[in-house]
Design an enzyme around this catalytic site. Structure first.
Site: not given
Length: 237
Positions: A80, A179, A209
């Site tokens: 991320s 996600d 995610h």
């Protein structure tokens, strides 16, 4: 090849737990030194009011330099926002290979968030809210993330994304198609803009995610380990 080091960087408002499953896999299947630091203000208990983007990046740089005290070669893995920081490191330091997991080059995946919220509403009606993993994970973050910290995250994105073309090392890009934070098209966005010809795109049909906790994470971890160990990894087109 001498000693190999591997630096794993977690995401915004996250902690080592986000990438620990992959770290454990690498420790079990290699003799590498695997480092999973926690960025300032992050972790299970958040304290983001007095930290900023520059501190997060500087902390990651220091951890990378520390690995080089013991290692001849270092790979960097970022999840991320950690993917953006990992990209920064790969541009400015002699990192050998780069792995980007759910890299936050684009955000937010509105369609998936509405799907998750509908699931959340259904659980509320059935009084099963405590069983909803999505709610439990993000409730604390929503309450404890100041707006200032979000702006700091966006600073990293604005600085890093335009520099993707400067990446010239082998890069593995993984993304979950479910996600709800980073839209799946972000992976293709990164893949198309990244400078290296040695790149691999991996899509997980089941992952949200937290890609290191997906149902197919063992397959993903195997692919990552193979990519990092391989001396000649072709572009998959």
């Amino acid at each position: 090849m001498g000693q190999v080091g591997c630096l794993l960087i977690h995401g915004f408002t996250g902690g080592a737990y986000e990438v620990n499953p992959l770290a454990r896999y690498l420790r079990e299947h290699t003799d590498w030194i695997v480092s999973v630091p926690v960025l300032p203000g992050h972790g299970r208990t958040l304290n983001l009011r007095d930290t900023n983007a520059d501190e997060w990046v500087a902390f990651a740089e220091e951890e990378l330099r520390r690995l080089w005290l013991y290692c001849d070669e270092v790979y960097v893995i970022g999840f991320s926002m950690g993917g953006l920081i990992a990209t920064h490191l790969a541009i400015h330091y002699p990192v050998s290979k780069l792995v980007l997991l759910s890299a936050a080059a684009l955000y937010i995946n509105t369609r998936q968030i509405f799907k998750d919220l509908n699931e959340l509403a259904g659980n509320m009606v059935r009084r099963k809210l405590h069983e909803n993993e999505w709610f439990g994970h993000y409730k604390y973050k929503l309450i404890n993330t100041p707006l200032k910290a979000t702006f700091e995250f966006r600073k990293i994105a604005k600085r890093t994304i335009p520099l993707l073309e400067k990446i010239n090392i082998p890069t593995f890009i993984a993304q979950g198609q479910m996600d709800g934070i980073v839209p799946p098209k972000a992976a293709r966005y990164v893949y198309d803009r990244i400078g290296t010809y040695e790149k691999k795109l991996y899509l997980s049909k089941t992952s949200k995610h937290l890609i290191c906790y997906a149902a197919d994470c063992d397959k993903l971890f195997h692919e990552i380990a193979f990519f990092l160990k391989c001396t000649d990894y072709p572009d998959d087109g």
